[in-house]
Scaffold this motif. Structure first.
Motif, short mmCIF file in Angstrom:
data_model
loop_
_atom_site.label_atom_id
_atom_site.label_comp_id
_atom_site.label_asym_id
_atom_site.label_seq_id
_atom_site.Cartn_x
_atom_site.Cartn_y
_atom_site.Cartn_z
N LEU A 85 -7.61 42.70 30.14
CA LEU A 85 -6.30 43.18 29.68
C LEU A 85 -5.17 42.33 30.25
CD1 LEU A 85 -6.79 47.05 29.86
CD2 LEU A 85 -6.70 45.63 27.82
N ILE A 86 -5.20 42.11 31.56
CA ILE A 86 -4.15 41.32 32.20
C ILE A 86 -4.22 39.86 31.75
CG2 ILE A 86 -3.30 40.47 34.43
CD1 ILE A 86 -4.26 43.21 35.58
N GLY A 87 -5.42 39.31 31.69
CA GLY A 87 -5.59 37.93 31.26
C GLY A 87 -5.13 37.70 29.83
N THR A 88 -5.41 38.67 28.96
CA THR A 88 -4.97 38.56 27.56
C THR A 88 -3.45 38.57 27.47
OG1 THR A 88 -6.98 39.66 26.82
CG2 THR A 88 -5.15 39.61 25.28
N LEU A 89 -2.81 39.46 28.21
CA LEU A 89 -1.36 39.52 28.20
C LEU A 89 -0.74 38.23 28.73
CD1 LEU A 89 1.20 41.22 27.72
CD2 LEU A 89 0.97 42.00 30.09
N LEU A 90 -1.24 37.73 29.85
CA LEU A 90 -0.71 36.48 30.43
C LEU A 90 -0.96 35.29 29.51
CD1 LEU A 90 -1.67 36.86 34.19
CD2 LEU A 90 0.58 37.12 33.14
N THR A 119 -6.40 34.04 22.95
CA THR A 119 -5.86 35.40 23.05
C THR A 119 -6.56 36.33 22.08
OG1 THR A 119 -3.70 34.51 23.69
CG2 THR A 119 -3.75 36.77 22.91
N PHE A 120 -6.74 35.88 20.85
CA PHE A 120 -7.45 36.67 19.85
C PHE A 120 -8.89 36.93 20.29
CE2 PHE A 120 -10.34 36.72 16.22
CZ PHE A 120 -9.94 37.91 15.62
N LEU A 121 -9.57 35.90 20.83
CA LEU A 121 -10.95 36.08 21.28
C LEU A 121 -11.04 37.03 22.47
CD1 LEU A 121 -12.28 32.44 20.88
CD2 LEU A 121 -12.98 34.46 19.58
#
Length: 143
Positions: A85-90, A119-121
């Motif tokens: 979740l955090i990695g996707t947001l960043l 990000t999509f992946l």
């Protein structure tokens, strides 16, 4: 009982994560090998992509060597979900900033596009891997 439960790993999440690793690596290489138009934007993009790549590899090794059986003090499904979740947001923020500062430099544009793909992946990996259940248990006793 409500909580976070990983779904069975039937191959879909593993393939998605493999594509994610390759996409992150390509995004990093595209940005690294291009002339930068904005140092802070692209150094942030590099840090986010490499940190995300390293953490995904770390979780892969934890599952591969079954370290989760030894380190039972850590909730591995929860920590992996929070990482994604955090990695996707960043990664989304870094890709937006990289795209806005690319000034039509082909390598930087390609890096931003691969950042959006990653990000999509990441979102697809979260969707395929986890089921968040918030089901309340009934207190009525059936007689």
């Amino acid at each position: 009982h409500p909580g976070i439960k990983p779904l069975n790993n039937s191959g879909g999440p593993s393939i998605c994560r493999s594509y994610l690793l390759v996409t992150l690596l390509i995004a990093f290489i595209c940005v690294r090998s291009s002339p930068w138009t904005n140092y802070s934007a692209y150094s942030y993009f590099e840090v986010v992509t490499i940190c995300d790549l390293i953490m995904i590899l770390a979780f892969y090794l934890v599952h591969l060597f079954r370290f989760y059986r030894v380190l039972t003090c850590i909730s591995w499904p929860l920590s992996e979900l929070l990482h994604y979740l955090i990695g996707t947001l960043l990664l989304l923020i870094a890709s937006i900033v990289a795209a806005s500062k690319s000034y039509n430099q082909s390598g930087l544009v390609a890096g931003a596009i691969f950042g959006f793909m990653a990000t999509f992946l990441c979102m697809a990996s979260i969707w395929l891997s986890y089921k968040i259940s918030c089901v309340t248990q009934s207190t009525d006793a059936a007689v």
